[in-house]
Design an enzyme around this catalytic site. Structure first.
Site: not given
Ligand SMILES: Cc1cc2nc3c(=O)[nH]c(=O)nc-3n(C[C@H](O)[C@H](O)[C@H](O)COP(=O)(O)OP(=O)(O)OC[C@H]3O[C@@H](n4cnc5c(N)ncnc54)[C@H](O)[C@@H]3O)c2cc1C
Length: 488
Positions: A49, A52-53, A266, A271, A315, A348
């Site tokens: 969330h 933007t990324r 933004k 870290h 986040c 990304k």
């Molecule tokens: C502040 C910040 C800035 C970032 N900036 C960048 C950037 O500029 N560029 C880039 O490439 N990457 C960036 N990243 C990294 C990137 O955003 C993350 O790597 C990516 O969003 C991870 O996606 P995900 O699907 O693994 O996690 P999420 O999107 O969090 O999805 C995991 C989902 O699983 C659900 N879940 C977990 N356990 C369960 C369960 N037991 N039952 C049902 N549902 C469950 C959670 O509720 C969640 O919705 C950034 C991250 C952060 C925090």
């Protein structure tokens, strides 16, 4: 209650950044797919969330990512065409740091190795061409014109809607409590029901280690904070005049964006204060201390952008020990695959991770070379995907199934955890810290930083996880990456 109607080809746990793309890819292939998400779709509880990324082709972390990134761009284009909405906005990207730093050298290397169009610029040249910037003149930067940013909430909605159109079933507000292998398939237990499938994909973000205990200490959630400040000169911070950036300066490594979606320039620090957290029990707000550290950076390097604060948001990163992703089949159950440890640079890739995970669920192998992301590099536990690979050690079967116990929800709220002002200006101790940020102390949280104002608090709280060589910005390796493996 279980019935044949609840049997799927593939169940996807977690419909966030990665999981929504997986549901889409599987539905596209005609699979009967069920996505299960414990929060809303989309939500602001995980890692996808904040509007933007950054997306960039120049990849200082490792040139091998560029090949995947090229495919990711194609797939971003595909989803845009399918839903008729723009989710990727190109601004160009700047990766800048000292001339011998891993950010500058790594970015340049990836451009040269992969023949990417790019321009090497000094800090002074960057400031002249993009007047929102105020970098030290002797910094060196790589400008790569394909960089830009994605709109993560819009992406999740686009993938889910497209998956729905192709027959996928997605359940929000349903928590997976546990899973177990059943023959060649799996059984998944939620707080509402029980489901069966031929394959299981786990994309639970910061919660992955709850679903796969072997990821404990390998996919470690860390609190991040983002700031949006209203620029004094907004015309310098538009997507047309302000490329996204990654800059390495003495204060640390920062990233930022032009104004888009909501008011404000933004940016964030990789870290942040180096706070490892329990994803269910940590300080989700942002406070004055977070703001001050970020504002100091903006005032120095983007002074025209450092106006009044518009928003602050927290986040979670989920860090792997070498900061490369962990994408693999389960070492004992090849019908189960997982994508974890995206370490703040994974979003990304979500489009191509969707394709990779769909491959693993469907065929137990991927068309993409994902050897860099194998689990065995960290644990020695080799999956079927890599059994034939020389040098991989095959370990015996272990008992892995641990149903997830339901914990009472302990989300932070202002009323339960009133803000007390800036750490009370009293000597720091367990009491003052725990009154204000209860989840930052205790067994689950490790706080470690070289930031001068917070260094004093390193000793507060019990650190249970020792990754003490991870994030020391005084470490010369942080600056010069030449001979160091892994890349950080
Ligand atoms: C502040 C910040 C800035 C970032 N900036 C960048 C950037 O500029 N560029 C880039 O490439 N990457 C960036 N990243 C990294 C990137 O955003 C993350 O790597 C990516 O969003 C991870 O996606 P995900 O699907 O693994 O996690 P999420 O999107 O969090 O999805 C995991 C989902 O699983 C659900 N879940 C977990 N356990 C369960 C369960 N037991 N039952 C049902 N549902 C469950 C959670 O509720 C969640 O919705 C950034 C991250 C952060 C925090």
């Amino acid at each position: 209650m279980s019935s044949y109607s609840q049997h799927y080809h593939t169940i996807v746990i977690g419909v966030g950044g990665m999981g929504s793309a997986v549901c889409y890819e599987l539905a596209k292939r005609g699979q009967r797919v069920l996505g299960i998400e414990r929060y809303d779709v989309p939500n602001d509880m995980g890692s996808s969330h904040g509007h933007t990324r950054i997306i960039r082709l120049a990849y200082y972390e490792h040139p091998s990512y560029v090949i995947l990134m090229k495919r990711a761009y194609e797939l971003w284009d595909e989803i845009e065409r399918r839903v008729g909405q723009q989710v990727l906005i190109k601004t160009g990207s700047i990766d800048a740091g000292p001339s011998d730093s891993w950010v500058f050298k790594g970015s340049l290397k990836s451009c040269v190795e992969h023949g990417l169009s790019h321009q090497v610029m000094t800090g002074k040249e960057i400031n002249t061409r993009f007047p929102g910037y105020n970098l030290p003149h002797d910094l060196m930067g790589v400008f790569q014109p394909d960089g830009g940013f994605l709109l993560p909430e819009k992406v999740t909605v686009s993938y889910v809607e497209a998956a729905h159109e192709m027959g996928a079933e997605i359940h929000g507000r349903e928590e997976v409590l546990g899973w177990e292998p059943m023959g060649d398939g799996v059984r998944v237990l939620t707080d509402r029901d029980e489901y069966h499938a031929d394959s299981l994909v786990i994309t639970g973000g910061a919660w992955n280690s709850r679903l796969l205990p072997f990821l404990n200490n390998l996919a470690v959630p860390e609190r991040q904070v983002l700031a949006w400040l209203q620029p004094e000169k907004p015309q310098l911070f538009t997507p047309e005049r302000f490329p996204v950036f990654n800059v390495l300066v003495p204060e640390g490594r920062y990233y930022g964006f032009p104004v888009h979606s909501i008011p404000g320039f933004k940016f964030g620090k990789y870290h942040h204060f180096e706070e490892l957290v329990d994803p269910d029990d940590h300080f989700r707000e942002a406070d004055v201390e977070d703001e001050e550290m970020l504002r100091e950076f903006a005032s120095r390097y983007f002074p025209q952008g450092a106006g009044p604060t518009m928003s602050l948001k927290s986040c979670m990163f989920t860090n792997s020990p070498d900061k490369h992703f962990i994408i693999d089949l389960h070492p004992d159950y090849p019908q189960v695959s997982f994508a974890a440890g995206f370490t703040g640079h994974g979003y990304k890739f979500a489009s191509v991770v969707g394709e990779i995970m769909a491959d693993l669920a469907e065929r137990r192998e991927s068309r993409h070379n994902i050897a860099l992301f194998n689990l065995a590099r960290l644990t020695g536990q080799v999956s079927e995907l890599y059994r034939e690979m020389p040098g991989m050690r095959v370990t015996g079967r272990r008992e892995h199934f641990q149903p997830i116990r339901r914990r009472p929800s302990r989300r932070m709220s202002r009323s339960r955890h009133p803000r007390l002002g800036r750490y009370d200006r009293r000597p720091l101790g367990r009491a003052s810290l725990s009154r204000r940020r209860p989840a930052r102390t205790g067994r689950d949280v490790r706080r470690r930083t070289s930031h001068p104002r917070t260094a004093a608090r390193r000793t507060v709280g019990g650190f249970v996880r020792d990754h003490s060589d991870w994030f020391d910005t005084q470490d010369p390796r942080y600056w010069n990456q030449e001979d160091v493996e892994p890349f950080w």
